[in-house]
Design an enzyme around this catalytic site. Structure first.
Site, short mmCIF file in Angstrom:
data_model
loop_
_atom_site.label_atom_id
_atom_site.label_comp_id
_atom_site.label_asym_id
_atom_site.label_seq_id
_atom_site.Cartn_x
_atom_site.Cartn_y
_atom_site.Cartn_z
N GLY A 192 -23.13 16.70 41.48
CA GLY A 192 -23.46 15.30 41.22
C GLY A 192 -22.43 14.35 41.82
N ALA A 193 -21.16 14.63 41.57
CA ALA A 193 -20.10 13.76 42.04
C ALA A 193 -18.76 14.43 41.79
CB ALA A 193 -20.14 12.42 41.33
N GLU A 216 -14.42 13.71 40.98
CA GLU A 216 -13.45 12.75 40.43
C GLU A 216 -12.14 12.64 41.21
OE1 GLU A 216 -14.33 15.73 38.95
OE2 GLU A 216 -12.60 16.68 37.99
N GLU A 242 -17.21 10.57 35.96
CA GLU A 242 -16.14 10.69 36.97
C GLU A 242 -14.99 9.76 36.65
OE1 GLU A 242 -16.60 13.26 38.62
OE2 GLU A 242 -18.76 13.40 38.30
N HIS A 255 -12.78 11.13 33.96
CA HIS A 255 -11.91 12.23 34.44
C HIS A 255 -10.52 11.72 34.84
CE1 HIS A 255 -13.97 16.02 34.39
NE2 HIS A 255 -14.93 15.71 35.24
N1 0A1 Z 1 -15.65 18.04 38.71
C1 0A1 Z 1 -16.95 17.58 39.12
C2 0A1 Z 1 -17.89 18.64 39.45
C3 0A1 Z 1 -17.82 19.27 40.77
C4 0A1 Z 1 -17.48 20.59 40.83
C5 0A1 Z 1 -17.52 21.27 42.02
C6 0A1 Z 1 -17.94 20.58 43.13
O1 0A1 Z 1 -18.05 21.22 44.32
C7 0A1 Z 1 -18.03 22.55 44.35
C8 0A1 Z 1 -18.28 19.27 43.08
C9 0A1 Z 1 -18.21 18.61 41.89
C10 0A1 Z 1 -17.58 16.92 37.91
O2 0A1 Z 1 -17.51 17.44 36.82
O3 0A1 Z 1 -18.20 15.88 38.08
ZN ZN Z 2 -16.72 16.69 35.35
#
Ligand code: 0A1
Ligand code: ZN
Length: 883
Positions: free
Chosen positions: A268-269, A271, A305, A308
């Site tokens: 989705g996105a 951070e 995001e 975060h």
């Molecule tokens: N930390 C981001 C999620 C995310 C995880 C992995 C990604 O690429 C492999 C991209 C985004 C969240 O929780 O929005």
């Molecule tokens: Zn997240």
């Protein structure tokens, strides 16, 4: 072929080296980008070493072409380091030194979308969890934190905008039409939060004044044609910044906060510090192109995001086993934010409906894992509903057990104590424990035990003694690698509803506790005896109010009791849930009839009466009413069955809907008109509630292809007032038997929107979720459509994901063609984008839930996939599924 090895939480060791400073220079070109990295290193005095010599420095690196290595300015010969496919290792380094590496990478060929890649002509990055190692050699682990200075050099015409984390400190020209910008991020961060963007972008500017009076520049960067789709995200961002100050006391900490929209994105996105990168589907919104549901998703993801920045960035994770430390907490924060911004009961209903279908299914399937897994092969397979949604439910239980004030004290303590460091779930829970004086030792089992707990509840009423005894028994089914489960701490919020519909006073052990309490179930079985109940009528227990724990609760309610709770329960969530239980009972009758070959079965009168009551009562909360008028989804019904009968489910739900529509036709017509407001569109929850109620009414009418319903659908489509209404009407026409109406409507829709990829995604989904049997040919045909592309994850989800996940009757066709189609796609994606391959395969991995014939067909496709040279992502999932 060597098999990928699992990594274990129990093997965690502190990093042998620290990075005090990271200086990166990117010389950008699509097929050959040169990355120069200068690291200031220090042997970690806290790490265990056996001798006086420094430990070897082991850097991660994949898909990199190494050009040179220098230590303290001296170029190393190739026999002075060790290089293999995944690591660069240097031994005998001084305890403090400076390392320079130069590598060349190929962003244009990067279809995995991890590391640095090209999307619609712009450069962008995705580094979580382990993408940074595709950019340069680095200790790619979240407990290595460094300040970063990043210089980006690129052709000025093609890439006028150059962005990275932190603040811009220098910019200038280079020869050959190139220019550069240098960014500095003063906050130490792990490399998974690094980001870079270069492209021809325009920005939507705004600003926010923080609670201490600092001005922060807000910038949303998009391709020029999308500038009219950024206002909602900007509003959501400002609302999130304010909310986090008010509710958690968290203030933003840089002078600039940027969001960039990209078209090709796996999730989705992301951070990244000060530079969030978004899937365009989660940031762009405007009424003509975007549905209400998508507007709400944008609001929720922007908030997620942004939140975060504290829960994830200021305090990050020690290792990836702690992923839910940032994700579970941040989902809890974004869910409560969205509840505050919209209808809180509806938000809860939506979140729980999703948890109970998708997360419970995951928890009962071959890839089930605890909120904190003990091992993994490929970490990107663990960005799951269990880590995110169940993780959020666990935090919610903590918040509810502590109450608002103590929870806030705990959260303040957690942030203060762990600021600028990489923490563990124990750090979070111990802050909560200290702030409240509560012991969480047994509670910690929520983090280590997989599977959804069951609660079997039963009650006995003794009118003479005036007592009601409630017995609760808990058990958690075995899951892969965990045969035995121990009792959990399960908070059960409850009340007893008296004959007149009001909550009775609850007296336990002689103490009157009010009309609603939280029972804490901590043992395998406990009985609670409520005393002092007057009258002869048996009270009806209302259990697990607000869904106070992520469990399956069974109680042998009569249908009359359910209809009663549906009308009278003081808890809005449980009113909805009672309606769902009543509908389930009626659907089960129909499914049993279908299995006996009786296709004339009649819907239970009591469900009809309940619907009549809903339609005729004054709607105080339209949004909740729309939820209450929605029958349980096919996926949810399937979750309730021991062997899923796809066809019985589809037929029963369709039949129930049609019978409700026939019996209440005039009420649905009236409901439609009562909510068919005109006027300008706004994404307010009052307006959204009206639209969802109106479209729910229309969908009942369309289920019997009512003439008035047909006319209303066509008029609604032609009016084209907003995408919510257009999409609803188009879907209903396309899903009806009237292809003479649906096909031309699809055609003109495509002509109007062929330039807009996010609208075309909707066009794909509408067609492939058509229940008619010829849909599979349509799916194959659409895969050749110029707007479709296997390298774009949104397209894969819109077409393949929607077909396999939402068109259950056709995906599970008995000739196995649905399975074959999915397997073909998975095999191609295994090469192009392993992360997406390992996600899109999910429906096939759940074969054990189906009849023997379907099991065999699905297993055969899994075996066919296993015959390929598999990425680690797919290897892990396929092996677990076939184990
Ligand atoms: N930390 C981001 C999620 C995310 C995880 C992995 C990604 O690429 C492999 C991209 C985004 C969240 O929780 O929005
Ligand atoms: Zn997240």
């Amino acid at each position: 072929m060597s098999q990928p090895a699992a990594i274990h939480l129990a093997d965690y060791q502190a990093p042998a080296w620290r990075v005090l400073d990271t200086r990166l220079t990117f010389d950008l070109a699509p097929s050959a980008t040169r990355v120069t990295t200068v690291l200031t290193l220090e042997a970690n005095p806290d790490a265990a070493v056996g001798s006086d010599a420094t430990p070897p420095l082991v850097l991660n690196g994949e898909h990199l072409t190494l050009e040179s290595v220098r230590v303290d300015g001296r170029a190393l010969a190739s026999d002075e380091y060790k290089l293999d496919e995944t690591h660069l290792t240097l031994a005998g380094l001084p305890a403090n030194c400076e390392l320079e590496t130069v590598v060349v990478i190929d962003p244009a060929a990067n279809t995995a979308l991890e590391g640095l890649y090209v999307s619609s002509g712009m450069f962008c990055t995705q580094c979580e969890a382990e993408g940074f190692r595709r950019i340069t050699y680095y200790p790619d682990r979240p407990d290595v934190m460094s300040v970063f200075t990043t210089t980006i050099i690129a052709d000025k015409d093609s890439y006028p905008i150059l962005l990275s984390n932190g603040n811009p400190i220098e910019r200038g020209e280079r020869e050959g039409g190139r220019h550069f910008v240098t960014w500095q991020d003063p906050h130490p961060k792990p490399c998974y939060l690094f980001a870079l963007v270069a492209g021809d972008l325009v920005k939507h500017d705004d600003s926010f004044t923080t609670m201490s009076g600092r001005d922060v520049a807000l910038e949303i960067w998009v391709e020029p044609e999308n500038l009219d789709k950024t206002q909602h995200a900007m509003n959501s961002l400002k609302a999130s910044m304010k909310w986090d100050e008010e509710v958690y006391g968290r203030e933003y900490d840089l002078d600039i906060f940027m969001i960039v929209a990209v078209n090709d994105f796996n999730m989705g996105a992301m951070e990244n510090k000060g530079l969030n990168i978004f899937n365009s589907a989660c940031v762009l919104a405007n009424p003509d192109t975007t549905t209400d549901a998508a507007f709400q998703r944008v609001e929720g993801v922007v908030a997620h995001e942004y939140f975060h920045n504290w829960s994830g960035n200021r305090v990050t994770c020690r290792d990836w086993f702690q992923l839910s430390l940032k994700e579970g907490f941040t989902v809890y924060r974004d869910q409560t934010f969205s509840a505050d911004m919209n209808s809180a009961p509806v938000k809860r209903i939506e979140d729980v409906a999703m948890l109970r279908t998708a997360q419970f299914a995951e928890d009962a399937g071959p890839t089930a894992h605890p909120v904190r897994p003990a091992s993994y092969i490929e970490i990107s397979n663990f960005y799951t509903l269990t880590i995110y949604e169940k993780g959020s439910e666990v935090v919610r239980m903590v918040a509810n057990l502590l109450g608002e004030e103590a929870f806030r004290r705990g959260s303040d303590l957690y942030f203060a104590r762990n600021d600028g460091s990489a923490a563990t779930i124990e750090d979070f829970i111990s802050a909560m424990s200290e702030a409240s004086g509560r012991d969480f030792s047994q509670f910690m089992r929520w983090y280590s035990q997989a599977g959804t707990p069951n609660i079997a509840a039963s009650g006995t009423f003794d009118a003479q003694a005036g007592t009601y005894s409630l017995t609760l028994r808990q058990s958690t089914p075995p899951s892969p690698g965990q045969a035995e489960k121990l009792p959990l701490v399960i908070p059960v919020r409850m009340g007893l509803v008296g004959a007149d519909g009001s909550d009775l006073t609850l007296t336990l052990d002689g103490e009157a506790l009010g009309t609603e309490i939280v029972l804490e179930l901590t043992e395998a079985e406990q009985t609670f005896v409520f005393t002092g109940l007057a009258g002869d009528a048996e009270p009806v227990p209302s259990l697990l109010r607000g869904f106070s724990a992520p469990v399956k609760l069974a109680f042998d309610y009569s249908r009359e009791q359910l209809a009663f709770l549906m009308q009278h329960d003081s808890d809005g969530f449980n009113r909805w849930d009672a309606g769902q239980r009543l509908a389930m009972a009626a659907l089960e009758d129909l499914m049993a009839a279908w299995q006996r070959g009786e296709q004339e079965a009649q819907l239970d009168e009591r469900l009809l009466a309940a619907y009549r009551f809903l339609l005729q009562s004054e709607a105080s909360d339209r949004a909740v009413l729309a939820e209450m008028l929605t029958l349980p989804s096919e996926a949810y019904i399937a979750e309730q069955q021991s062997v899923v009968d796809v066809d019985a489910i589809h037929w029963a739900r369709k039949t129930a809907k049609a019978q409700l529509a026939s019996a209440l036709r005039d009420d649905f017509v009236a409901l439609y008109h009562a909510n068919a407001q005109q006027g300008d569109y706004a994404p307010t929850f009052e307006q959204m509630a009206r639209r969802s109620l109106k479209n729910a009414a229309l969908s009942y009418l369309m289920s019997i292809e009512d003439e008035e319903g047909m006319r209303l659908s066509q008029a609604q489509l032609a009016a084209a007032h907003n995408m919510t209404d257009v999409r609803a009407a188009l879907t209903m026409l396309v899903h009806s038997s009237r292809t003479d109406l649906g096909d031309p409507a699809l055609k003109s829709f495509a002509e109007r929107w062929s330039h807009d990829p996010l609208v075309m995604d909707q066009w794909f989904s509408i067609q492939v979720t058509r229940p008619q049997a010829d849909v599979l040919d349509r799916v194959r045909f659409l895969m050749e459509h110029p707007a479709f592309s296997l390298t774009n994850p949104n397209k894969v989800r819109a077409l393949i994901g929607a077909f396999a996940g939402q068109n259950r009757v056709n995906f599970h066709r008995l000739d196995g063609e649905g399975y074959r189609l999915l397997a073909d796609v998975v095999i191609e994606l295994n090469r192009l984008n392993p992360e997406i391959a390992a996600r899109i395969i999910t429906p096939l991995t759940r074969y054990k839930r189906f009849d023997a014939k379907r099991q065999d067909l699905m297993k055969a496709e899994l075996e066919r996939i296993r015959g390929e040279k598999l990425s680690n992502n797919l290897y892990e999932v396929v092996e677990k599924a076939l184990a």
